[in-house]
Every structure is written in structure tokens, then in C-alpha cells.
Design an enzyme around this catalytic site. Structure first.
Site, PDB file in Angstrom:
ATOM      1  N   LEU A   1      37.005  52.182  44.114  1.00  0.00           N
ATOM      2  CA  LEU A   1      36.896  51.426  45.351  1.00  0.00           C
ATOM      3  C   LEU A   1      38.138  50.607  45.637  1.00  0.00           C
ATOM      4  O   LEU A   1      38.822  50.143  44.730  1.00  0.00           O
ATOM      5  CB  LEU A   1      35.701  50.457  45.269  1.00  0.00           C
TER       6      LEU A   1
ATOM      7  N   GLU B   1      25.658  45.635  47.826  1.00  0.00           N
ATOM      8  CA  GLU B   1      25.122  45.753  46.464  1.00  0.00           C
ATOM      9  C   GLU B   1      25.939  44.882  45.542  1.00  0.00           C
ATOM     10  O   GLU B   1      27.085  44.557  45.844  1.00  0.00           O
ATOM     11  CB  GLU B   1      25.270  47.204  45.969  1.00  0.00           C
TER      12      GLU B   1
ATOM     13  N   LYS C   1      28.245  44.394  42.412  1.00  0.00           N
ATOM     14  CA  LYS C   1      29.155  45.261  41.664  1.00  0.00           C
ATOM     15  C   LYS C   1      28.953  44.951  40.186  1.00  0.00           C
ATOM     16  O   LYS C   1      29.320  43.878  39.707  1.00  0.00           O
ATOM     17  CB  LYS C   1      30.605  45.008  42.083  1.00  0.00           C
TER      18      LYS C   1
ATOM     19  N   ASP D   1      29.372  45.035  36.288  1.00  0.00           N
ATOM     20  CA  ASP D   1      30.550  45.135  35.438  1.00  0.00           C
ATOM     21  C   ASP D   1      30.245  45.945  34.170  1.00  0.00           C
ATOM     22  O   ASP D   1      29.974  45.394  33.116  1.00  0.00           O
ATOM     23  CB  ASP D   1      31.023  43.722  35.083  1.00  0.00           C
TER      24      ASP D   1
ATOM     25  N   GLU E   1      26.065  52.696  37.030  1.00  0.00           N
ATOM     26  CA  GLU E   1      26.792  51.911  36.047  1.00  0.00           C
ATOM     27  C   GLU E   1      25.973  51.734  34.771  1.00  0.00           C
ATOM     28  O   GLU E   1      24.835  51.265  34.823  1.00  0.00           O
ATOM     29  CB  GLU E   1      27.091  50.527  36.675  1.00  0.00           C
TER      30      GLU E   1
ATOM     31  N   TYR F   1      23.748  53.788  41.688  1.00  0.00           N
ATOM     32  CA  TYR F   1      24.199  53.282  42.988  1.00  0.00           C
ATOM     33  C   TYR F   1      24.658  54.372  43.950  1.00  0.00           C
ATOM     34  O   TYR F   1      25.131  54.070  45.037  1.00  0.00           O
ATOM     35  CB  TYR F   1      25.267  52.202  42.849  1.00  0.00           C
TER      36      TYR F   1
ATOM     37  N   LYS G   1      35.778  41.239  45.466  1.00  0.00           N
ATOM     38  CA  LYS G   1      35.721  40.714  44.096  1.00  0.00           C
ATOM     39  C   LYS G   1      35.497  39.215  44.125  1.00  0.00           C
ATOM     40  O   LYS G   1      36.181  38.491  44.858  1.00  0.00           O
ATOM     41  CB  LYS G   1      37.042  41.000  43.375  1.00  0.00           C
TER      42      LYS G   1
ATOM     43  N   CYS H   1      68.986  19.842  27.018  1.00  0.00           N
ATOM     44  CA  CYS H   1      68.326  20.117  28.291  1.00  0.00           C
ATOM     45  C   CYS H   1      68.764  21.481  28.836  1.00  0.00           C
ATOM     46  O   CYS H   1      69.961  21.741  28.963  1.00  0.00           O
ATOM     47  CB  CYS H   1      68.669  19.021  29.298  1.00  0.00           C
TER      48      CYS H   1
ATOM     49  N   CYS I   1      70.958  20.667  32.270  1.00  0.00           N
ATOM     50  CA  CYS I   1      72.261  19.980  32.278  1.00  0.00           C
ATOM     51  C   CYS I   1      72.933  19.963  30.912  1.00  0.00           C
ATOM     52  O   CYS I   1      74.057  19.489  30.780  1.00  0.00           O
ATOM     53  CB  CYS I   1      72.094  18.553  32.786  1.00  0.00           C
TER      54      CYS I   1
ATOM     55  N   CYS J   1      64.765  14.937  28.740  1.00  0.00           N
ATOM     56  CA  CYS J   1      66.207  14.942  28.925  1.00  0.00           C
ATOM     57  C   CYS J   1      66.550  13.532  29.373  1.00  0.00           C
ATOM     58  O   CYS J   1      65.968  13.023  30.329  1.00  0.00           O
ATOM     59  CB  CYS J   1      66.584  15.949  30.011  1.00  0.00           C
TER      60      CYS J   1
ATOM     61  N   CYS K   1      70.857  14.336  35.562  1.00  0.00           N
ATOM     62  CA  CYS K   1      70.528  15.750  35.372  1.00  0.00           C
ATOM     63  C   CYS K   1      70.139  16.348  36.710  1.00  0.00           C
ATOM     64  O   CYS K   1      69.338  15.797  37.457  1.00  0.00           O
ATOM     65  CB  CYS K   1      69.384  15.886  34.372  1.00  0.00           C
TER      66      CYS K   1
HETATM   67  S1  IVH Z   1      30.141  52.640  44.448  1.00  0.00           S
HETATM   68  C1  IVH Z   1      32.846  55.845  45.963  1.00  0.00           C
HETATM   69  N1  IVH Z   1      28.572  50.665  43.787  1.00  0.00           N
HETATM   70  O1  IVH Z   1      32.947  49.883  40.531  1.00  0.00           O
HETATM   71  C2  IVH Z   1      32.167  54.648  45.518  1.00  0.00           C
HETATM   72  N2  IVH Z   1      30.416  51.161  42.397  1.00  0.00           N
HETATM   73  O2  IVH Z   1      36.048  50.789  41.473  1.00  0.00           O
HETATM   74  C3  IVH Z   1      31.795  54.683  44.101  1.00  0.00           C
HETATM   75  N3  IVH Z   1      30.581  49.750  40.415  1.00  0.00           N
HETATM   76  O3  IVH Z   1      33.898  53.007  39.357  1.00  0.00           O
HETATM   77  C4  IVH Z   1      31.404  53.401  43.549  1.00  0.00           C
HETATM   78  N4  IVH Z   1      28.777  48.549  40.806  1.00  0.00           N
HETATM   79  O4  IVH Z   1      32.089  51.757  38.097  1.00  0.00           O
HETATM   80  C5  IVH Z   1      29.666  51.367  43.478  1.00  0.00           C
HETATM   81  N5  IVH Z   1      27.060  48.983  43.277  1.00  0.00           N
HETATM   82  C6  IVH Z   1      28.144  49.682  42.978  1.00  0.00           C
HETATM   83  C7  IVH Z   1      28.896  49.425  41.809  1.00  0.00           C
HETATM   84  C8  IVH Z   1      30.053  50.175  41.566  1.00  0.00           C
HETATM   85  C9  IVH Z   1      29.778  48.757  39.972  1.00  0.00           C
HETATM   86  C10 IVH Z   1      31.823  50.188  39.752  1.00  0.00           C
HETATM   87  C11 IVH Z   1      31.923  51.660  39.482  1.00  0.00           C
HETATM   88  C12 IVH Z   1      33.176  52.132  40.145  1.00  0.00           C
HETATM   89  C13 IVH Z   1      33.923  50.849  40.354  1.00  0.00           C
HETATM   90  C14 IVH Z   1      34.723  50.901  41.636  1.00  0.00           C
END
Ligand code: IVH
Length: 669
Positions: free
Chosen positions: A88, A118, A120, A122, A177, A229, A317, A411, A414, A429, A434
Site C-alpha cells: 500500500l 479498516e 492496519k 501489524d 494478516e 482483509y 499511518k 571546540c 573555533c 568552549c 567563538c
Molecule cells: S490491504 C492491495 N488491509 O499492510 C492491498 N493490508 O503495505 C493489500 N495490512 O502487505 C493490503 N492490515 O500486510 C490491507 N486491513 C488491511 C491490512 C493490511 C495490515 C498490511 C498487509 C500489507 C501491508 C500494506
């Protein structure tokens, strides 16, 4: 004949058990609503295990007994993704998030678009392949085109259904994920610590390591989870929206993340991100942002992708408060008072919503304590508005090439002598001339809270010093258009505006002039206090240490510093040159309804803080004193007034309560 019956019976019983076990598994791991005890569940598993051992021909890949215990592999097979697994585009600001729609509009015009938001997660992206409802292959994302076959590892994840519900399409590839919960992470690390094994840095690393284990029993111990997802390949079914996709996944018995939302526009997406920036802290898994996706799948297809990122989605992010990066070098900057400040020059990294390139290291004691070396990997933190700092170094990542920091003997600017007074932590210094100190002094002098010379920023300050047009701040007032025009690339407009801005600064009030001198520890507040108390520069320069120390907020240390500053002939000379340039050297209360009146505040006011009351008085031209004397005009008594009230009564000074005081202030309007 008897044996046949028994096999048929065994087959029936086995399939019954599998269905039952998977049902309980689903209730426990996906719905979080079990209806049998662990002991009962275990009994079902034992029965199935015994049946399969007695009749190995009954073994099937979708049997719950296959979740654990497969034999270790030598290596992983390659798996080519039929549809590439994209990554992404990232957004770090509101602007960047809204760019998504601008780009979409360029392609599809003003057709209505709505989105799905949604979390994201980790963890790491994996793909799960199902044929006729049975899980047949799981793969890592790899480079997006080719991943590794980690089927037996993904089978250990209880939220990966081994068999889908009755609605299963002929073929479906579910993407999502794999992640580790914070709780599992903490427990696993705790155990590793007890066993003296190296700790995992974070749940994501732990999860990634677990998925890429050749021995699936180890993966099983790591208790991974899975959120789907997206759908990659699908046969025998048409989906129209992403929301519908999520709905189907739910019915197929996946643990779809419950926090996904349909969003009418990006304004709603922005609000969604705000909500989760805080709420995510209470989740049991790490999230590093939100993902916003166009809901309509036809529109998604139409938009397509560019350089392996879809045009129809973006990851916003969250500002990470901590990140890891490398220290390129430890540089030294020389402060306004000669302090040698070590600064870690970093490989740029996103922290707390901005790109961080350097972090302060404060002093050599702290560098030693944190054991930060040039070339080290470090954890940097940026909480709120504060300057980024280095939390710790990561010695585990050292290569042996790292260089410990040594304080220079002279320093770096100088070449002057560097001393570290006993008991102090900072090396300085000691050359007052200076160049670095001079730069800092000029920068401070022209800054906003000081002389506020507009258009004269850091760049100009340096240039004027470099070109020899100024040697100290007083020289600023002798700059002329003619001299500026002699410099290369200076336009007529600048050469006119700069002297005008400098000229305008002549009328800054005395407290600002005092602050602009840059006496150590004399900030805006203290400068104001000193100016108000001594009224003129001459009186201030003549004040003894004791007199200075009597001023509120000026302790003996600052009194000593102020005294020493004015004893230094170079400083006195500078003051005289500034006076000759026409700068204000006496306190003039602002004109207003309270001009010429001195107030004392005692007790607490209910509608204003002490500071606000003082500002209001000064704003109306009055001045504020801390002590009651005959010079005071009015004593404002709030709740629980102190002895000042008594004294005022004795001296016959006018008294006011809060209501009267507020009425007086209101009368300024
Ligand atoms: S969609 C084409 N949805 O984020 C879209 N990705 O750089 C595919 N990830 O590699 C990703 N939560 O590992 C999507 N709700 C979510 C996500 C998600 C985590 C991760 C996934 C992907 C990376 C995107």
C-alpha cells in the site's frame, strides 16, 4: 463384512468429530463464545486422534488433528501468486490521505465513491488457498509475486478455518494478516527471558519468525492469530463491494476484524483514523495505521495499480512514537553559552508524524549511560511536541564497526579551549568570541520573542556573519541598503526590506531588549520581571547581587549570572552601542486605563489565574508588584488573602475585591 462396517462407521464418526471440533474451535477462537469446557474439547480431540491412528486412510488435510505436529521441513517450496500481492501507498498527513481522492477523481471523474476503513494490523501478509471449501495451501507474501509455502505453519493458526462454511466458493484465495496478540507476545517473551533466550523486539517480528519456522510445532507454540482483509482469486461467485467481501468472509467463518467501517467520504476516514489513534491502545494487538479502500470492486478494477500499489487504497499511518534507526555520527553543536551539545545525526525515520533526522544526546554522561555509539542502531522516541530523544541503543545489532563517542579536547568550531567545570555534566568552549556562540546569539537576538526582526532568519544571520557585515548584534543597526546590495544575489527588494525591518525593531519595549541580550537563564518572564522592578537599564546594571536576588523568580544563581554579565566590559560596551542605536533602555508601561498604576495581588481569584490577572493589568498599562509599599496604588484581594491585605490596610492603600477588579478591567474596552 464386519471390517467394512467398522470402517464406514469410523469414517462417519471421524467426520462427525471433525465437524464438531471445528465448530467448537470456531466458537472459541473466532466468536470468543465457547459452549464446552476445555476438557470436553480435549476428549473429542483424543477420540479423533485414536480413530485416525487406527484407520490412517481416514487422515485428511482438513482434520483438526493436522493443526499441530506435522514433521519439520528442510526448506519451503516456492508459491507463485496468481494475482500479485500488492503493498500500500502510505500517507502520514491529512493532506496525503486526501490525495487519494484527488488521484481517483482524475481517473473516474465525479462518480460517487464510498470507502471502507479498516485497522492496519501489524503482522505479516499471508495468502490462504481453499478448494471446494478445504484449506489446501498457505503462502507468505514474499516479494509480492512469489512467496513461500507455509501451509503447515498456517494450519496451526486457530482462526484459519480448515474447512469453510457451506457457502464456500469453488476456489477462494483469502488474504490477510497473521499476527501475534500482545498478550501472547508478553507471555512468550517472559518465558524466553526465564530460559535465557533472546527476546523478540515486538509482536510483528515474533509473528514473522513464527510463520517462517521450518518446524511447525514451534509455530504452534507461538499462538498466532489471523485477520482476513481481502480476497484474491475467487471462482464461482461474484462480489460487488469490499464490504460484501468482508461479509462473505465472516459467513465463511473467518475472524473478520470487528472494527471495520463503511465510510461515506474521506472526511469520515479522517475521523475514523482519529478515533483509532487513541482507541488502538486498548486493543490486544498492534496496529500501525488504518487502511482506506474504495468499496466498489468495479471501481477498484478500473483504477488498477501503479508500481505495485493499488490506486484505490491507502494506508494512513499513525504517528509512531518510537522507531528504530541508525546513528550516522555524533556531531557537536556549540550553544549560545558555549555548551558542547552532542547531537545524534540519524538515518531519517518517521516518528510521531514527522521525519526525524537528529536527536539530542544531552551530554556525555547520558551518552555513556545509554551506551550510544556512532553506527549504532537505536530506538528513538518523540512524544508530543518534544525534541526527539534516543531511548536506547540496540547492542545486539552491532557489527563491531561502531565507534564510541569521545568529547573533543578543543571546540570543534573555533578550536578554543574546552573545559568541564567540576560537578557539571556539560563541557563548554570558553571562548566568548567563538563563532558558534556568536551565531547563536545573533539568532536569538533577531528571534520572535526578542527583537523580532522579520525576514532575518537563520540563513541571513549566518550570511551577514560570513560576509563580515556584522561582528555582533549591534552592527545590525548599521546595515545599509548600499552595503547589502554589494553582496552577491541580493535583490533590491531584500536590500530595502531588511534594514527597514531592523529599523522597526528599535521600538521593541525594554523587556524584549533585555531578553534579546541572551543572558543565561534570563527568559522572557525573567526579563519582564527585571525590567519592571528596576525600570531602567542603568538601574539594572548598577544593581547588586542581593538586590537582584530579591526579585521574584530570580534566585541567587541567576542573580550571580546577571551581575557577572554586566560586570563584563564587553557586555557593557555592547549595551552602550545598542543604546546609541536607539533601542529602548527603560521600562515604559503601555498606555491604557491603568497606566501609572501599580497593583498587588493577594489571595486567589476564582475566574482568573494569577498569571492571567498580571497579564491583564500589564495589558491595560499597569504594573504588578509582589510587595506592598507606599508606591502601590491598589491591592486586589481574592479568597484567603495573606498578610499583604493587612499591610495594605495599615498603609491606607485602596482595596478591591475580585468583582471590582473585573469591572475595572472590563472598563478598558
Ligand atoms: S490491504 C492491495 N488491509 O499492510 C492491498 N493490508 O503495505 C493489500 N495490512 O502487505 C493490503 N492490515 O500486510 C490491507 N486491513 C488491511 C491490512 C493490511 C495490515 C498490511 C498487509 C500489507 C501491508 C500494506
Amino acid at each position: 463384512m464386519a471390517a467394512m462396517t467398522s470402517i464406514a462407521q469410523a469414517r462417519r464418526r471421524a467426520s462427525e468429530l471433525r465437524r464438531e471440533i471445528e465448530e467448537h474451535n470456531y466458537r472459541y477462537y473466532v466468536l470468543d463464545a465457547p459452549i464446552i469446557s476445555d476438557a470436553e474439547f480435549d476428549r473429542l480431540m483424543v477420540e479423533l486422534g485414536e480413530l485416525e491412528r487406527a484407520h490412517p486412510e481416514l487422515l485428511a488435510p482438513d482434520s483438526p488433528t493436522q493443526r499441530v505436529g506435522a514433521a519439520p521441513l528442510d526448506r519451503f517450496e516456492r508459491v507463485e501468486h496468481r494475482i500479485p500481492m500488492l503493498s500500500l501507498e502510505n500517507a502520514f498527513t491529512r493532506e496525503e490521505l486526501f490525495d487519494l481522492e484527488r488521484r481517483i477523481r482524475d481517473r473516474i471523474g465525479d462518480r460517487p465513491i464510498s470507502y471502507v476503513g479498516e485497522l492496519k494490523i501489524d503482522g505479516l501478509a499471508v495468502s490462504l488457498w481453499y478448494e471446494r471449501g478445504v484449506f489446501v495451501r498457505g503462502a507468505t507474501r514474499g516479494d509480492g509475486f512469489v512467496g513461500e509455502d507455509v501451509t503447515q505453519n498456517l494450519r496451526t493458526i486457530r482462526q484459519v478455518p480448515l474447512r469453510l462454511g457451506p457457502e464456500a466458493p469453488d476456489v477462494i484465495e483469502v488474504r490477510g494478516e497473521a499476527y501475534m496478540s500482545r498478550r501472547a507476545f508478553a507471555e512468550i517473551n517472559q518465558r524466553r527471558m526465564e530460559e535465557g533466550e533472546p527476546l523478540f523486539a515486538n509482536p510483528r517480528n515474533a509473528a514473522a519468525g513464527a510463520v517462517r519456522q521450518l518446524d511447525p510445532t514451534i509455530t504452534a507454540e507461538r499462538r498466532l492469530k489471523f485477520f482476513p482483509y481481502a480476497v484474491g482469486v475467487i471462482a464461482g461467485r461474484t462480489l460487488r463491494t469490499h464490504w460484501e467481501t468482508l461479509d462473505l468472509l465472516k459467513r465463511l467463518r473467518f475472524a473478520v476484524n470487528p472494527h471495520s467501517e463503511r465510510l461515506p467520504d474521506l472526511e469520515a476516514a479522517w475521523a475514523f483514523s482519529h478515533t483509532w489513534e487513541t482507541r488502538r491502545k486498548a486493543l490486544d494487538y498492534d496496529t500501525d495505521g488504518i487502511v482506506i479502500k474504495v468499496d466498489d470492486l468495479d471501481v477498484q478494477r478500473e483504477l488498477g495499480e501503479v508500481s505495485r500499489r493499488p490506486r484505490w487504497a491507502i494506508a494512513y499511518k499513525f504517528p509512531a512514537e518510537e522507531a528504530t534507526t541508525r546513528v550516522r555520527e555524533i556531531a557537536i553543536t556549540v550553544g549560545r553559552y558555549g555548551a558542547l551539545n552532542p547531537v545524534a545525526m540519524l538515518e531519517p525515520v518517521h516518528v510521531g508524524g514527522v521525519t526525524v533526522r537528529k536527536a539530542t544526546l544531552h551530554n556525555e554522561d547520558i551518552i555513556a549511560k545509554k551506551d550510544v555509539r556512532e553506527g549504532d542502531w537505536v530506538v528513538v522516541r518523540r512524544a508530543g511536541e518534544v525534541i526527539p530523544e534516543i531511548v536506547k541503543s540496540i547492542p545486539e545489532r552491532r557489527t563491531g564497526e561502531e565507534r564510541p563517542f569521545v568529547v573533543p579536547a578543543s571546540c570543534p568550531v573555533c578550536g578554543g579551549k574546552v573545559v568541564k567545570p567540576p560537578g557539571e555534566v556539560i563541557s563548554r568552549c570558553v571562548n566568548a568570541a567563538c563563532r558558534a556562540q556568536l551565531e547563536q546569539r545573533v539568532k536569538h537576538f533577531v528571534s520572535k520573542g526578542a527583537m523580532d526582526i522579520r525576514g532575518l532568519g537563520e540563513q541571513w544571520a549566518l550570511r551577514l556573519l560570513d560576509e563580515g557585515l556584522i561582528k555582533d548584534v549591534a552592527d545590525l543597526y548599521h546595515l545599509t541598503k548600499g552595503r547589502l546590495l554589494k553582496l552577491e544575489r541580493v535583490k533590491d527588494k531584500t536590500a530595502t526590506n531588511l534594514p527597514a525591518a531592523i529599523d522597526a525593531s528599535r521600538s521593541r519595549p525594554f523587556p524584549r531588549v533585555l531578553y534579546a541580550l541572551g543572558i543565561q537563564h534570563v527568559g522572557e518572564k525573567t526579563a519582564e520581571k527585571l525590567a519592571e522592578t528596576f525600570r531602567t537599564m542603568d538601574a539594572l546594571m548598577a544593581a547588586s547581587e542581593e538586590e537582584l536576588a530579591q526579585v521574584r523568580d530570580v534566585g541567587p544563581v541567576v542573580a550571580g549570572i546577571v551581575r557577572a554579565f554586566f560586570e563584563e566590559p564587553k557586555n557593557r560596551k555592547l549595551v552602550e552601542r545598542l543604546r546609541a542605536a536607539g533601542l529602548r533602555m527603560a521600562y515604559e508601561a503601555k498606555a491604557g486605563p491603568l497606566t501609572g498604576k501599580t497593583f498587588v495581588l493577594t489571595g486567589s481569584l476564582t475566574s482568573l489565574t494569577r498569571g492571567q490577572a498580571q497579564d491583564a493589568i500589564r495589558g491595560a498599562g499597569g504594573s504588578v508588584s509582589d510587595t506592598v509599599s507606599r508606591k502601590v496604588d491598589v491591592v486586589v484581594a481574592g479568597e484567603k488573602p495573606g498578610s499583604k491585605l493587612e499591610k495594605a490596610k495599615n498603609l491606607g492603600i485602596a482595596l478591591m475585591d475580585e468583582a471590582e477588579f473585573l469591572a475595572l478591567l472590563a472598563s478598558r474596552a
